[in-house]
Motif scaffolding. Structure first.
Motif, PDB file in Angstrom:
ATOM      1  N   THR A   1      -5.767   0.443  12.652  1.00 15.49           N
ATOM      2  CA  THR A   1      -7.151  -0.045  12.754  1.00 15.49           C
ATOM      3  C   THR A   1      -7.349  -1.274  11.866  1.00 15.49           C
ATOM      4  O   THR A   1      -8.337  -1.993  12.008  1.00 15.49           O
ATOM      5  CB  THR A   1      -8.161   1.025  12.287  1.00 15.49           C
ATOM      6  OG1 THR A   1      -7.953   1.273  10.893  1.00 15.49           O
ATOM      7  CG2 THR A   1      -8.000   2.320  13.067  1.00 15.49           C
TER       8      THR A   1
ATOM      9  N   PRO B   1       3.688  -1.364   6.730  1.00 14.54           N
ATOM     10  CA  PRO B   1       4.392  -1.347   8.022  1.00 14.54           C
ATOM     11  C   PRO B   1       3.497  -1.200   9.236  1.00 14.54           C
ATOM     12  O   PRO B   1       3.787  -1.776  10.278  1.00 14.54           O
ATOM     13  CB  PRO B   1       5.354  -0.153   7.907  1.00 14.54           C
ATOM     14  CG  PRO B   1       4.842   0.664   6.792  1.00 14.54           C
ATOM     15  CD  PRO B   1       4.149  -0.287   5.857  1.00 14.54           C
ATOM     16  N   MET B   2       2.383  -0.418   9.108  1.00 12.44           N
ATOM     17  CA  MET B   2       1.581  -0.138  10.291  1.00 12.44           C
ATOM     18  C   MET B   2       0.199  -0.770  10.151  1.00 12.44           C
ATOM     19  O   MET B   2      -0.566  -0.429   9.244  1.00 12.44           O
ATOM     20  CB  MET B   2       1.434   1.377  10.490  1.00 12.44           C
ATOM     21  CG  MET B   2       2.764   2.116  10.528  1.00 12.44           C
ATOM     22  SD  MET B   2       3.921   1.479  11.745  1.00 12.44           S
ATOM     23  CE  MET B   2       3.293   2.209  13.242  1.00 12.44           C
TER      24      MET B   2
ATOM     25  N   ILE C   1       0.862  -1.188   0.000  1.00 13.92           N
ATOM     26  CA  ILE C   1       0.000   0.000   0.000  1.00 13.92           C
ATOM     27  C   ILE C   1       0.896   1.235   0.000  1.00 13.92           C
ATOM     28  O   ILE C   1       1.721   1.413   0.905  1.00 13.92           O
ATOM     29  CB  ILE C   1      -0.931  -0.001   1.231  1.00 13.92           C
ATOM     30  CG1 ILE C   1      -1.719  -1.323   1.309  1.00 13.92           C
ATOM     31  CG2 ILE C   1      -1.867   1.196   1.186  1.00 13.92           C
ATOM     32  CD1 ILE C   1      -2.578  -1.473   2.560  1.00 13.92           C
TER      33      ILE C   1
HETATM   34  O1  PRP Z   1      -4.554   0.300   9.890  1.00 14.47           O
HETATM   35  P1  PRP Z   1      -4.940   1.667   9.466  1.00 14.47           P
HETATM   36  O2  PRP Z   1      -5.674   2.419  10.536  1.00 14.47           O
HETATM   37  O3  PRP Z   1      -5.654   1.690   8.159  1.00 14.47           O
HETATM   38  O4  PRP Z   1      -3.604   2.506   9.320  1.00 14.47           O
HETATM   39  C1  PRP Z   1      -2.496   2.002   8.646  1.00 14.47           C
HETATM   40  C2  PRP Z   1      -2.189   2.785   7.416  1.00 14.47           C
HETATM   41  O5  PRP Z   1      -1.705   4.075   7.777  1.00 14.47           O
HETATM   42  C3  PRP Z   1      -0.494   4.321   7.102  1.00 14.47           C
HETATM   43  O6  PRP Z   1      -0.724   4.895   5.869  1.00 14.47           O
HETATM   44  P2  PRP Z   1      -1.221   6.415   5.724  1.00 14.47           P
HETATM   45  O7  PRP Z   1      -2.705   6.487   5.599  1.00 14.47           O
HETATM   46  O8  PRP Z   1      -0.609   7.240   6.808  1.00 14.47           O
HETATM   47  O9  PRP Z   1      -0.637   6.824   4.304  1.00 14.47           O
HETATM   48  P3  PRP Z   1       0.870   7.078   3.857  1.00 14.47           P
HETATM   49  O10 PRP Z   1       1.454   5.744   3.536  1.00 14.47           O
HETATM   50  O11 PRP Z   1       0.730   7.919   2.647  1.00 14.47           O
HETATM   51  O12 PRP Z   1       1.581   7.777   4.976  1.00 14.47           O
HETATM   52  C4  PRP Z   1       0.098   2.929   6.988  1.00 14.47           C
HETATM   53  O13 PRP Z   1       1.095   2.822   6.038  1.00 14.47           O
HETATM   54  C5  PRP Z   1      -1.091   2.085   6.671  1.00 14.47           C
HETATM   55  O14 PRP Z   1      -1.367   1.986   5.286  1.00 14.47           O
END
Ligand code: PRP
Ligand code: URA
Ligand code: MG
Length: 218
Positions: free
Chosen positions: A143, A139-140, A82
């Protein structure tokens, strides 16, 4: 929370602990080259761990001196990520699964005061996923909304035979949501953290992975 399909690298101390510690540490994480490389290194380690669970077949290898046999993957997985924070981990996975095809999703969280978190998904470019082993890296896992929405979008391009979800850091709430929505998923984590805060950020977490890797969004 069901645990059979949940694997946490730092549950057994290893070099992975150092990589996760550097990602979190405010005195180290602003070195963006090192931050990206640590996500990439976790992608490499998680790819290696996942590789131990994939199907193999016996193949002949001709050396200059003889023919020998070894176990090689029956098929390459498809690697998905993503944009944008997923890119370094994806790159680490591609270093190891170096013949894999790829799928990219553009999705981001819209964080507005006093509203439910929305995920905008604006881009999806996928190879055929029918009967493939899919590894989706981000990476994260906060939710879990980004991962689940991305995975469901990808299903337009075929139903994978197996799905692996890999993240550097996850919240218990996010893992539970992924397990509810994608019960067939094998989940691979660098670390499992304590909770989400009121802005849906992982605590203790590391802050914003995308901003640390690529700079603040405007
Ligand atoms: O589990 P969630 O609550 O959906 O959060 C996780 C998402 O948040 C971050 O992306 P972000 O929306 O910050 O976009 P970015 O990669 O452009 O920083 C991360 O890379 C995930 O895709
Ligand atoms: O803690 C979080 C949650 C979502 N995205 C991040 O980068 N960090
Ligand atoms: Mg971000």
């Amino acid at each position: 929370m069901q645990n059979d399909n949940l694997h946490i690298l730092t549950a057994t101390p290893s070099l992975a602990n150092h990589f996760v510690a550097e990602l979190r540490d405010v005195s180290v994480q602003h070195d963006s080259l090192r931050f990206r490389r640590n996500l990439e290194r976790l992608g490499e380690l998680l790819a290696y761990e996942i590789s131990k669970t994939l199907p193999y077949e016996t193949r002949d290898i001709v050396t200059p001196l003889a023919t020998t046999q070894t176990q090689l993957l029956t098929a390459q997985p498809v690697l998905a990520t993503i944009l944008r924070a997923g890119l370094p981990m994806y790159n680490g996975m591609l270093n190891y699964f170096d013949k894999a095809y790829s799928t990219f999703v553009g999705a981001y969280r819209v964080e507005e005061e006093n509203t439910e978190l929305q995920i905008n998904m604006e881009y999806l470019a996928s190879t055929d996923l029918h009967d493939k082993i899919l590894i989706l890296a981000d990476p994260m896992l906060a939710t879990g909304r980004s991962l689940v929405k991305s995975y469901k979008g990808m299903l337009r391009h075929g139903k994978p035979v197996q799905v692996h979800i890999a993240a550097a850091i996850a919240s218990p709430e996010g893992v539970a949501y992924v397990q509810k929505e994608v019960p067939e998923a094998h989940i691979w984590l660098g670390a499992m953290d304590e909770r989400l805060n009121e802005h849906f950020y992982i605590v203790p977490g590391l802050g914003d992975a995308g901003d640390l890797a690529f700079g603040p969004k405007v």
